[in-house]
Design a protein around this motif. Sequence first.
Motif, PDB file in Angstrom:
ATOM      1  N   UNK A 296      41.237  32.135  39.412  1.00  0.00           N
ATOM      2  CA  UNK A 296      41.384  31.454  40.553  1.00  0.00           C
ATOM      3  C   UNK A 296      42.515  31.968  41.769  1.00  0.00           C
ATOM      4  N   UNK A 297      43.551  32.542  41.060  1.00  0.00           N
ATOM      5  CA  UNK A 297      44.549  33.148  42.052  1.00  0.00           C
ATOM      6  C   UNK A 297      44.187  34.356  42.598  1.00  0.00           C
ATOM      7  N   UNK A 298      43.199  35.163  41.856  1.00  0.00           N
ATOM      8  CA  UNK A 298      42.828  36.166  42.477  1.00  0.00           C
ATOM      9  C   UNK A 298      41.725  35.994  43.666  1.00  0.00           C
TER      10      UNK A 298
ATOM     11  N   UNK B  26      33.837  43.164  30.134  1.00  0.00           N
ATOM     12  CA  UNK B  26      33.347  41.945  29.795  1.00  0.00           C
ATOM     13  C   UNK B  26      33.685  40.915  30.682  1.00  0.00           C
ATOM     14  N   UNK B  27      34.934  41.176  31.547  1.00  0.00           N
ATOM     15  CA  UNK B  27      35.371  40.266  32.660  1.00  0.00           C
ATOM     16  C   UNK B  27      34.405  40.347  33.783  1.00  0.00           C
ATOM     17  N   UNK B  28      33.963  41.662  34.377  1.00  0.00           N
ATOM     18  CA  UNK B  28      33.279  41.547  35.298  1.00  0.00           C
ATOM     19  C   UNK B  28      31.604  41.027  35.106  1.00  0.00           C
ATOM     20  N   UNK B  29      31.215  41.454  33.916  1.00  0.00           N
ATOM     21  CA  UNK B  29      29.785  41.023  33.419  1.00  0.00           C
ATOM     22  C   UNK B  29      29.775  39.369  33.088  1.00  0.00           C
TER      23      UNK B  29
ATOM     24  N   UNK C 163      38.442  40.977  37.220  1.00  0.00           N
ATOM     25  CA  UNK C 163      36.729  40.889  36.999  1.00  0.00           C
ATOM     26  C   UNK C 163      36.191  39.709  38.009  1.00  0.00           C
ATOM     27  N   UNK C 164      36.952  39.167  38.438  1.00  0.00           N
ATOM     28  CA  UNK C 164      36.381  37.872  39.282  1.00  0.00           C
ATOM     29  C   UNK C 164      36.179  38.716  40.714  1.00  0.00           C
TER      30      UNK C 164
END
Length: 254
Positions: A204-206, A78-81, A29-30
């Motif tokens: 954070x890792x992404x 949900x993660x993306x938005x 998502x991030x």
Amino acid sequence: MKRVDLSRSKVPEITVLFWVTKVLTTGMGETTSDFVVTSIEPVIGVAVAFVLLVGALVLQFRTRRYVPWVYWLAVVLVSVFGTMAADVVHVQFGVPYEVSTAGFAIVLVAVFILWFRTERTLSIHAIDTPRREAFYWAAVLTTFALGTAAGDWTAHVLGLGYLGSGLLFLVAICIPAVAYAFFRVDAIAAFWVAYIVTRPLGASFADWLGVGHDRGGIGVGTGTVSLVLSAAIAVCVAVLSRQRSRTTAASPIV
């Protein structure tokens, strides 16, 4: 002993694979949010993400039981938005990360208070009515926004960078696990604390993998990271679907 009616369940069982898939969705998502808003007009990207999220939640609410691909599609969106919402608060309105982190935390507490006063439980094992499911998804969306703001706060304001933040939250997510396993901390409280931490942990890792050296990353590219994480999520959901099909016929004793 109590038998669990799997046919009424709207959320997955909490297993190791659940947590792995959850962390993957936070990272995906991030980087997907970053890729979209830097590739097209941000307003259009946010609008499209919102429409897709609404569609996924409508589909999730219309199912009568937990369907892995439907549930995890909703979580991904949900993660993306949620990432976009937290970023808009900071970028478009100039709200400092520490303020947005505190603000989303207050909203989440308010959701939990209203949920508990209405349903007398915050257990995800009791998500078997539309109202409880509405509270559940409100909490999930807020945890994603909170986690995004918290991760940006540690990375940028505290100066830890993406890798440093990832390591910090890796340690942080062990705390509720240890507290639950060895100190008999309430299972519901431990779950929600861990659930919140998964967001900045994966993100954070992404970010560290995706962004360029000028931003403290290794420069793989947010698009590439999103594709790899999407493939990993698809594999996890396929495994979860197979497990679901094997266990639905029988109602396990717990």
